[in-house]
Design a protein around this motif. Structure first.
Motif, mmCIF file in Angstrom:
data_model
loop_
_atom_site.group_PDB
_atom_site.id
_atom_site.type_symbol
_atom_site.label_atom_id
_atom_site.label_comp_id
_atom_site.label_asym_id
_atom_site.label_seq_id
_atom_site.Cartn_x
_atom_site.Cartn_y
_atom_site.Cartn_z
ATOM 1 N N UNK A 30 0.737 -1.268 0.002
ATOM 2 C CA UNK A 30 0.040 0.022 -0.048
ATOM 3 C C UNK A 30 0.804 1.225 -0.001
ATOM 4 N N UNK A 31 1.981 1.235 0.907
ATOM 5 C CA UNK A 31 2.658 2.428 0.794
ATOM 6 C C UNK A 31 3.474 2.874 -0.614
ATOM 7 N N UNK A 32 3.862 1.636 -1.286
ATOM 8 C CA UNK A 32 4.413 1.967 -2.645
ATOM 9 C C UNK A 32 3.394 2.437 -3.626
ATOM 10 N N UNK A 33 2.026 1.973 -3.519
ATOM 11 C CA UNK A 33 1.158 2.202 -4.327
ATOM 12 C C UNK A 33 0.633 3.882 -4.102
ATOM 13 N N UNK A 34 0.865 4.248 -2.871
ATOM 14 C CA UNK A 34 0.652 5.589 -2.399
ATOM 15 C C UNK A 34 1.568 6.565 -3.209
ATOM 16 N N UNK A 35 2.847 5.996 -2.963
ATOM 17 C CA UNK A 35 4.201 6.774 -3.604
ATOM 18 C C UNK A 35 3.876 6.884 -5.108
ATOM 19 N N UNK A 36 3.510 5.955 -5.879
ATOM 20 C CA UNK A 36 3.273 6.018 -7.288
ATOM 21 C C UNK A 36 2.183 6.986 -7.554
ATOM 22 N N UNK A 37 0.914 6.696 -7.094
ATOM 23 C CA UNK A 37 -0.296 7.381 -7.678
ATOM 24 C C UNK A 37 -0.805 8.687 -6.666
ATOM 25 N N UNK A 38 0.016 8.574 -5.453
ATOM 26 C CA UNK A 38 -0.368 9.524 -4.645
ATOM 27 C C UNK A 38 -1.493 9.074 -3.461
ATOM 28 N N UNK A 39 -1.420 9.813 -2.308
ATOM 29 C CA UNK A 39 -2.306 9.425 -1.151
ATOM 30 C C UNK A 39 -3.979 9.373 -1.641
ATOM 31 N N UNK A 40 -4.454 10.311 -2.649
ATOM 32 C CA UNK A 40 -5.699 10.045 -2.870
ATOM 33 C C UNK A 40 -6.064 8.899 -3.748
ATOM 34 N N UNK A 41 -5.263 8.572 -5.020
ATOM 35 C CA UNK A 41 -5.488 7.579 -5.954
ATOM 36 C C UNK A 41 -4.705 6.453 -5.674
ATOM 37 N N UNK A 42 -3.630 6.659 -4.990
ATOM 38 C CA UNK A 42 -2.962 5.182 -4.630
ATOM 39 C C UNK A 42 -3.361 4.363 -3.495
ATOM 40 N N UNK A 43 -4.470 4.778 -2.762
ATOM 41 C CA UNK A 43 -4.894 4.144 -1.690
ATOM 42 C C UNK A 43 -6.525 3.747 -1.705
ATOM 43 N N UNK A 44 -6.662 2.587 -1.825
ATOM 44 C CA UNK A 44 -8.074 2.078 -1.792
ATOM 45 C C UNK A 44 -8.615 1.603 -0.828
ATOM 46 N N UNK A 45 -9.487 0.776 -0.916
ATOM 47 C CA UNK A 45 -10.125 0.004 0.224
ATOM 48 C C UNK A 45 -9.123 -1.439 0.129
ATOM 49 N N UNK A 46 -9.203 -2.017 1.487
ATOM 50 C CA UNK A 46 -8.281 -3.056 1.650
ATOM 51 C C UNK A 46 -8.427 -4.166 2.519
ATOM 52 N N UNK A 47 -8.228 -5.201 2.458
ATOM 53 C CA UNK A 47 -8.234 -6.332 3.420
ATOM 54 C C UNK A 47 -6.805 -7.077 3.516
ATOM 55 N N UNK A 48 -6.569 -7.408 4.675
ATOM 56 C CA UNK A 48 -5.073 -8.104 5.119
ATOM 57 C C UNK A 48 -5.567 -9.305 5.984
ATOM 58 N N UNK A 49 -5.297 -10.339 5.357
ATOM 59 C CA UNK A 49 -5.758 -11.661 6.027
ATOM 60 C C UNK A 49 -4.526 -12.616 6.251
ATOM 61 N N UNK A 50 -4.546 -13.353 7.249
ATOM 62 C CA UNK A 50 -3.607 -14.547 7.437
ATOM 63 C C UNK A 50 -4.206 -15.917 6.868
#
Length: 164
Positions: A117-137
């Motif tokens: 998520x942090x890499x996507x935010x660097x590429x597309x910015x905080x508005x467009x690089x961060x979407x909804x997310x699930x993180x599961x084991x």
């Protein structure tokens, strides 16, 4: 970074893309449906085409897991670059599903998936690089990879979009 394109933002990270993986099973690495790009689950492919391997809570630390999730993001970006030629064709990240190979008592799945998520935010910015997310084991993932991630993106596809 505000006025940079996603391609320029990626260049500014100094990171390199591994080779885009080829399907091993019966599936497509991506599907485009209208203005949406669906990426199948990707694993952490290294530059030499080998896979990172390990299990969180057993033989990998949270920091190592986070780096593995970043490597998965790079692998996904390689699929995008190979098939679409540019990160500029992506308008935004819609959803990320992160799966972590972990022991039963491991509880920090979101911290691991932050590597992607942090890499996507660097590429597309905080508005467009961060979407909804699930993180599961999970108790296991294919080939004992530490992280598998799938994602949904919105493409630029209207005539007025500058990156079409």
């Amino acid at each position: 970074m505000q006025n940079n394109t996603p391609d320029q933002n990626f260049e500014n990270t100094g990171l390199t893309l591994p080779p885009a993986p080829s399907p091993i099973g019966v599936y497509k690495p991506f599907v485009v449906d209208g203005k949406y790009l669906y990426l199948s689950g990707h694993g952490p492919v290294k530059n030499d085409k080998s896979l990172m391997r390990g299990r969180l809570g057993q033989d990998m630390t949270i920091e190592e897991g986070k780096l593995a999730a970043q490597q998965v993001a790079l692998t996904m970006l390689s699929t995008i670059k190979t098939n679409f030629g540019s990160f500029n064709k992506i308008k935004r990240v819609i959803k990320v599903l992160g799966m972590v190979n972990s022991t039963d008592d491991f509880e920090r799945h979101p911290n691991v998936i932050n590597g992607c998520s942090e890499l996507f935010a660097k590429i597309w910015g905080p508005d467009n690089g961060i979407g909804v997310r699930s993180a599961v084991g999970f108790n296991s993932l294919p080939d004992n990879i530490p992280v598998e991630i799938e994602a949904l993106f919105e493409l630029h596809n209207s005539p007025q979009d500058p990156f079409k």
